[in-house]
Design a protein around this motif. Structure first.
Motif, PDB file in Angstrom:
ATOM      1  N   LEU A 141      38.098  -8.201 -12.036  1.00  0.00           N
ATOM      2  CA  LEU A 141      37.692  -7.506 -13.270  1.00  0.00           C
ATOM      3  C   LEU A 141      37.247  -6.083 -12.961  1.00  0.00           C
ATOM      4  O   LEU A 141      37.603  -5.138 -13.668  1.00  0.00           O
ATOM      5  N   ASN A 142      36.445  -5.942 -11.894  1.00  0.00           N
ATOM      6  CA  ASN A 142      35.906  -4.640 -11.519  1.00  0.00           C
ATOM      7  C   ASN A 142      36.995  -3.660 -11.102  1.00  0.00           C
ATOM      8  O   ASN A 142      36.903  -2.467 -11.361  1.00  0.00           O
ATOM      9  N   GLU A 143      38.007  -4.197 -10.447  1.00  0.00           N
ATOM     10  CA  GLU A 143      39.150  -3.383 -10.022  1.00  0.00           C
ATOM     11  C   GLU A 143      39.801  -2.715 -11.244  1.00  0.00           C
ATOM     12  O   GLU A 143      40.040  -1.511 -11.264  1.00  0.00           O
ATOM     13  N   THR A 144      40.047  -3.517 -12.278  1.00  0.00           N
ATOM     14  CA  THR A 144      40.633  -3.015 -13.534  1.00  0.00           C
ATOM     15  C   THR A 144      39.704  -1.996 -14.186  1.00  0.00           C
ATOM     16  O   THR A 144      40.146  -0.939 -14.646  1.00  0.00           O
ATOM     17  N   ARG A 145      38.424  -2.339 -14.208  1.00  0.00           N
ATOM     18  CA  ARG A 145      37.405  -1.477 -14.817  1.00  0.00           C
ATOM     19  C   ARG A 145      37.359  -0.116 -14.107  1.00  0.00           C
ATOM     20  O   ARG A 145      37.339   0.928 -14.747  1.00  0.00           O
ATOM     21  N   MET A 146      37.352  -0.150 -12.781  1.00  0.00           N
ATOM     22  CA  MET A 146      37.256   1.103 -12.017  1.00  0.00           C
ATOM     23  C   MET A 146      38.524   1.948 -12.149  1.00  0.00           C
ATOM     24  O   MET A 146      38.443   3.171 -12.216  1.00  0.00           O
ATOM     25  N   ILE A 191      24.508  14.203   1.360  1.00  0.00           N
ATOM     26  CA  ILE A 191      25.341  12.999   1.435  1.00  0.00           C
ATOM     27  C   ILE A 191      24.738  11.992   0.464  1.00  0.00           C
ATOM     28  O   ILE A 191      23.517  11.793   0.434  1.00  0.00           O
ATOM     29  N   TRP A 192      25.598  11.393  -0.333  1.00  0.00           N
ATOM     30  CA  TRP A 192      25.196  10.228  -1.129  1.00  0.00           C
ATOM     31  C   TRP A 192      25.767   9.002  -0.421  1.00  0.00           C
ATOM     32  O   TRP A 192      26.991   8.823  -0.374  1.00  0.00           O
ATOM     33  N   LEU A 193      24.877   8.215   0.140  1.00  0.00           N
ATOM     34  CA  LEU A 193      25.282   6.969   0.786  1.00  0.00           C
ATOM     35  C   LEU A 193      24.993   5.839  -0.202  1.00  0.00           C
ATOM     36  O   LEU A 193      23.833   5.587  -0.519  1.00  0.00           O
ATOM     37  N   VAL A 194      26.040   5.214  -0.716  1.00  0.00           N
ATOM     38  CA  VAL A 194      25.861   4.202  -1.768  1.00  0.00           C
ATOM     39  C   VAL A 194      26.055   2.800  -1.197  1.00  0.00           C
ATOM     40  O   VAL A 194      27.071   2.515  -0.563  1.00  0.00           O
ATOM     41  N   ILE A 195      25.061   1.941  -1.429  1.00  0.00           N
ATOM     42  CA  ILE A 195      25.183   0.528  -1.032  1.00  0.00           C
ATOM     43  C   ILE A 195      25.854  -0.215  -2.186  1.00  0.00           C
ATOM     44  O   ILE A 195      25.396  -0.150  -3.326  1.00  0.00           O
ATOM     45  N   SER A 196      26.932  -0.919  -1.879  1.00  0.00           N
ATOM     46  CA  SER A 196      27.739  -1.548  -2.931  1.00  0.00           C
ATOM     47  C   SER A 196      28.394  -2.827  -2.423  1.00  0.00           C
ATOM     48  O   SER A 196      28.287  -3.164  -1.256  1.00  0.00           O
ATOM     49  N   GLU A 197      29.066  -3.531  -3.328  1.00  0.00           N
ATOM     50  CA  GLU A 197      29.993  -4.631  -3.007  1.00  0.00           C
ATOM     51  C   GLU A 197      31.043  -4.654  -4.116  1.00  0.00           C
ATOM     52  O   GLU A 197      30.746  -4.279  -5.256  1.00  0.00           O
ATOM     53  N   GLY A 198      32.242  -5.130  -3.790  1.00  0.00           N
ATOM     54  CA  GLY A 198      33.336  -5.126  -4.756  1.00  0.00           C
ATOM     55  C   GLY A 198      33.119  -6.000  -5.986  1.00  0.00           C
ATOM     56  O   GLY A 198      33.668  -5.740  -7.050  1.00  0.00           O
ATOM     57  N   TRP A 199      32.274  -7.043  -5.840  1.00  0.00           N
ATOM     58  CA  TRP A 199      32.059  -7.975  -6.958  1.00  0.00           C
ATOM     59  C   TRP A 199      30.965  -7.521  -7.917  1.00  0.00           C
ATOM     60  O   TRP A 199      30.742  -8.129  -8.963  1.00  0.00           O
ATOM     61  N   CYS A 200      30.257  -6.454  -7.580  1.00  0.00           N
ATOM     62  CA  CYS A 200      29.090  -6.037  -8.375  1.00  0.00           C
ATOM     63  C   CYS A 200      29.501  -5.266  -9.628  1.00  0.00           C
ATOM     64  O   CYS A 200      30.102  -4.196  -9.534  1.00  0.00           O
ATOM     65  N   GLY A 201      29.162  -5.818 -10.785  1.00  0.00           N
ATOM     66  CA  GLY A 201      29.520  -5.213 -12.074  1.00  0.00           C
ATOM     67  C   GLY A 201      28.915  -3.834 -12.290  1.00  0.00           C
ATOM     68  O   GLY A 201      29.559  -2.933 -12.815  1.00  0.00           O
ATOM     69  N   ASP A 202      27.648  -3.670 -11.885  1.00  0.00           N
ATOM     70  CA  ASP A 202      26.993  -2.362 -12.044  1.00  0.00           C
ATOM     71  C   ASP A 202      27.661  -1.316 -11.156  1.00  0.00           C
ATOM     72  O   ASP A 202      27.890  -0.188 -11.573  1.00  0.00           O
ATOM     73  N   ALA A 203      27.976  -1.718  -9.928  1.00  0.00           N
ATOM     74  CA  ALA A 203      28.631  -0.784  -9.001  1.00  0.00           C
ATOM     75  C   ALA A 203      29.975  -0.319  -9.567  1.00  0.00           C
ATOM     76  O   ALA A 203      30.333   0.856  -9.473  1.00  0.00           O
ATOM     77  N   ALA A 204      30.715  -1.243 -10.185  1.00  0.00           N
ATOM     78  CA  ALA A 204      32.023  -0.892 -10.758  1.00  0.00           C
ATOM     79  C   ALA A 204      31.876   0.145 -11.874  1.00  0.00           C
ATOM     80  O   ALA A 204      32.716   1.027 -12.038  1.00  0.00           O
ATOM     81  N   GLN A 205      30.778   0.042 -12.628  1.00  0.00           N
ATOM     82  CA  GLN A 205      30.539   0.997 -13.715  1.00  0.00           C
ATOM     83  C   GLN A 205      30.056   2.347 -13.184  1.00  0.00           C
ATOM     84  O   GLN A 205      30.360   3.390 -13.758  1.00  0.00           O
ATOM     85  N   LEU A 206      29.294   2.312 -12.098  1.00  0.00           N
ATOM     86  CA  LEU A 206      28.599   3.524 -11.651  1.00  0.00           C
ATOM     87  C   LEU A 206      29.343   4.325 -10.589  1.00  0.00           C
ATOM     88  O   LEU A 206      29.266   5.547 -10.565  1.00  0.00           O
ATOM     89  N   LEU A 207      30.071   3.637  -9.699  1.00  0.00           N
ATOM     90  CA  LEU A 207      30.743   4.359  -8.610  1.00  0.00           C
ATOM     91  C   LEU A 207      31.748   5.434  -9.088  1.00  0.00           C
ATOM     92  O   LEU A 207      31.765   6.529  -8.530  1.00  0.00           O
ATOM     93  N   PRO A 208      32.577   5.144 -10.110  1.00  0.00           N
ATOM     94  CA  PRO A 208      33.486   6.198 -10.574  1.00  0.00           C
ATOM     95  C   PRO A 208      32.737   7.440 -11.071  1.00  0.00           C
ATOM     96  O   PRO A 208      33.205   8.568 -10.877  1.00  0.00           O
ATOM     97  N   VAL A 209      31.570   7.233 -11.691  1.00  0.00           N
ATOM     98  CA  VAL A 209      30.751   8.355 -12.178  1.00  0.00           C
ATOM     99  C   VAL A 209      30.198   9.144 -10.992  1.00  0.00           C
ATOM    100  O   VAL A 209      30.291  10.377 -10.932  1.00  0.00           O
TER     101      VAL A 209
END
Length: 201
Positions: A46-51, A76-94
């Motif tokens: 789902l996140n893949e499609t969203r991103m 440097i912005w070092l972002v802690i993430s995972e592919g399954w995380c819904g919030d990360a999918a919304q925020l990383l593209p921004v």
């Protein structure tokens, strides 16, 4: 702390490399992280499609663009993430668009489960909530601060829901996604640029 951040940077990926890592794992029917389950793979898909959608549609506001371009330091912005995380999918593209727009910020993404020491430095109410944006001075390597795991409006939405219903269920998650949809990344842009201007002054 410096060691954990240095290690995190060493293990990190540029945005497109992170996206490819998540996609390649999905082709093998896997998610990022230590745990594997159908749910996590489903969320990652789902996140893949969203991103993919957000990468095309996210716009940096004119005002924020000017502020990003007028930053004096290099970061440097070092972002802690995972592919399954819904919030990360919304925020990383921004976050990625902001970094590109600035010309002053290098974005690096690190996986939470592979960098436990780093994650433990940035807990939210004792939980390993992600994404977390860690701001590092590019020249000195000094930690300046961090932001996350959600914009204030999204945090309040989940807190209020939890207060009323006692749980964060699928309805809460749907409400959260709708909040992100309506917000169009503006809250994230405003909160992050305010933070950056504090560090930059």
């Amino acid at each position: 702390m410096k060691t954990s951040i240095a290690k995190g940077l060493f293990n990190s990926h540029p945005y497109l490399e992170y996206r490819k890592l998540v996609s390649d794992l999905l082709l093998q029917g896997k998610a990022t992280g230590n745990e594997q389950s159908e749910d996590l793979t489903h969320y990652s898909t789902l996140n893949e499609t969203r991103m993919n959608r957000l990468d095309k549609t996210v716009q940096i506001t004119e005002q924020i663009s000017q502020k990003l371009k007028s930053l004096k330091g290099d970061y440097i912005w070092l972002v802690i993430s995972e592919g399954w995380c819904g919030d990360a999918a919304q925020l990383l593209p921004v976050v990625n668009k902001m970094a590109l727009e600035s010309g002053k910020i290098e974005l690096k993404i690190v996986l939470r489960d592979e960098n436990d020491d780093l994650m433990k430095l940035f807990l939210t109410n004792n939980s390993k909530s992600i994404p977390i944006v860690i701001v590092v001075d590019k020249v000195t390597g000094e930690l300046l601060g961090h932001w996350g795991p959600r914009p204030k409006g999204a945090i309040e939405l989940i807190q209020n829901y939890k207060k009323e219903f006692g749980v964060v269920d699928e309805t809460a998650k749907t409400n959260l996604q709708l909040w992100y949809l309506h917000d169009k990344g503006v809250s994230t842009q405003e909160e992050l640029i305010n933070l950056m201007q504090e560090f930059d002054s």
